[in-house]
Design an enzyme around this catalytic site. Structure first.
Site, PDB file in Angstrom:
ATOM      1  N   ASP A   1      45.972  46.781  26.224  1.00 29.01           N
ATOM      2  CA  ASP A   1      45.083  46.373  27.315  1.00 29.01           C
ATOM      3  C   ASP A   1      44.382  47.545  27.994  1.00 29.01           C
ATOM      4  O   ASP A   1      43.663  47.347  28.974  1.00 29.01           O
ATOM      5  CB  ASP A   1      45.863  45.571  28.362  1.00 29.01           C
TER       6      ASP A   1
ATOM      7  N   ARG B   1      52.024  46.307  31.070  1.00 25.88           N
ATOM      8  CA  ARG B   1      50.885  47.185  31.313  1.00 25.88           C
ATOM      9  C   ARG B   1      51.257  48.429  32.117  1.00 25.88           C
ATOM     10  O   ARG B   1      50.402  49.288  32.348  1.00 25.88           O
ATOM     11  CB  ARG B   1      49.769  46.426  32.038  1.00 25.88           C
TER      12      ARG B   1
ATOM     13  N   ARG C   1      47.698  39.166  41.053  1.00 25.72           N
ATOM     14  CA  ARG C   1      48.037  40.517  40.598  1.00 25.72           C
ATOM     15  C   ARG C   1      48.249  41.460  41.790  1.00 25.72           C
ATOM     16  O   ARG C   1      49.370  41.722  42.186  1.00 25.72           O
ATOM     17  CB  ARG C   1      46.965  41.052  39.654  1.00 25.72           C
TER      18      ARG C   1
ATOM     19  N   HIS D   1      42.071  37.829  38.471  1.00 33.15           N
ATOM     20  CA  HIS D   1      41.537  39.036  39.104  1.00 33.15           C
ATOM     21  C   HIS D   1      40.244  38.672  39.829  1.00 33.15           C
ATOM     22  O   HIS D   1      39.499  37.788  39.378  1.00 33.15           O
ATOM     23  CB  HIS D   1      41.207  40.123  38.073  1.00 33.15           C
TER      24      HIS D   1
ATOM     25  N   CYS E   1      35.730  43.861  32.983  1.00 30.58           N
ATOM     26  CA  CYS E   1      37.075  44.355  32.711  1.00 30.58           C
ATOM     27  C   CYS E   1      37.045  45.643  31.892  1.00 30.58           C
ATOM     28  O   CYS E   1      37.911  46.505  32.057  1.00 30.58           O
ATOM     29  CB  CYS E   1      37.890  43.305  31.960  1.00 30.58           C
TER      30      CYS E   1
END
Length: 295
Positions: free
Chosen positions: A83, A108, A153, A182, A287
């Site tokens: 990611d 992550r 998040r 997000h 992103c």
């Protein structure tokens, strides 16, 4: 289901002349892209991914930025961190100060060190976070204000922390739809800086999906951004809002047809780039794009 044009453009908005502002971005080649775990509704490990296709699509986005006159820096991908391609989550930068990430999910967590080390090596005044935050995924600069997302998040405590780091007003917004986990999946900054248009001040402006936010956040956005574009669920669900704008050119998914039309009506230039392969990991254009401000 939300509908388009719930906030119609005024004549002044339609007549505004948009101005491009050149940017400097950080990107990461998706050399190790795959979906081997699930941390958002888009990630289904049983669905096959094509790393070569992801690389080709990413390269088009990279080359589009260069063709538009923007500068692109690269961070080296790390094997085992698929990611990392979503560089927007790697930090938040203003005036040469880099606020690093602290990821919610263990899958992550290993990305934090490479990003923080890159910021330091490239001359940024780097601040390591105490609170959980996922960078520009949840923090968006609009004029002098930081819009900050929470609900899935980044935590509310990181909103206080980022305000302390940058000394700016932070407006907290709560996301309620897990598809839009997000802030940058549900809200796009179209005019990140204040400018002058038609002889008067031009308000920074945004586009967003109202149904992705709780009622309090919807009221805040309606009050602060009365000229905002309200995007449909159909366009939001193809990550139409996960876009990148330089004030004139707005890079969006080619599947966000309604949003494309709305942008044209407001004087923007939609630029269509397909990142459908990277959407399998829950990410899109924004992103994959971290703005480097200052340094």
């Amino acid at each position: 289901m939300s509908t388009q044009n719930t906030a119609p453009a005024t004549e002044a908005a339609r007549e505004t002349t948009r101005t491009q502002h050149l940017r400097r971005y950080l990107m990461c080649r998706p050399e190790h892209f795959t979906v081997s775990y699930t941390i958002n509704p888009w990630m289904v490990p049983a669905n096959p991914t094509d790393t070569d296709a992801a690389l080709r699509q990413w390269q088009v986005l990279h080359d589009t930025y260069l063709a538009l006159g923007h500068e692109v820096e690269l961070i080296d991908p790390v094997e085992g961190l698929p990611d990392m391609v979503y560089t927007a989550n790697g930090g938040f930068l203003i005036d040469g100060i880099a606020y690093g990430p602290k990821f919610r999910f263990q899958e992550r967590a290993g990305e934090a060190v490479p990003f923080i080390e890159w910021f330091r090596a490239n001359g940024f005044d780097t601040r390591e976070p105490v609170e959980v935050n996922e960078g520009e995924g949840d923090f968006l600069l609009v004029g002098d204000v930081i819009l900050a997302g929470t609900g899935f998040r980044s935590t509310g405590d990181s909103h206080r922390e980022i305000g302390d780091v940058f000394g700016r007003e932070v407006v907290s917004l709560t996301l309620t739809d897990p598809r839009f986990y997000h802030l940058d999946t549900a809200l796009a900054v179209l005019d990140p800086v204040q400018g002058v248009s038609n002889g008067g001040p031009e308000r920074a402006n945004i586009a967003y999906l109202p149904s992705a936010f709780d009622p309090r956040s919807q009221a805040i956005l309606a009050e602060r951004f009365p000229e905002a574009i309200h995007v449909s669920d159909e366009d939001g669900s193809v990550f139409g809002l996960n876009s990148s704008s330089d004030g004139y050119n707005v890079i969006i998914s080619p599947r966000a047809k309604g949003f494309e039309k709305q942008l044209l009506e407001r004087g923007y230039n939609p630029v269509l780039v397909d990142l459908s392969e990277l959407l399998l990991g829950g990410g899109g254009i924004k992103c994959c794009t971290l703005e480097l401000r200052g340094a």
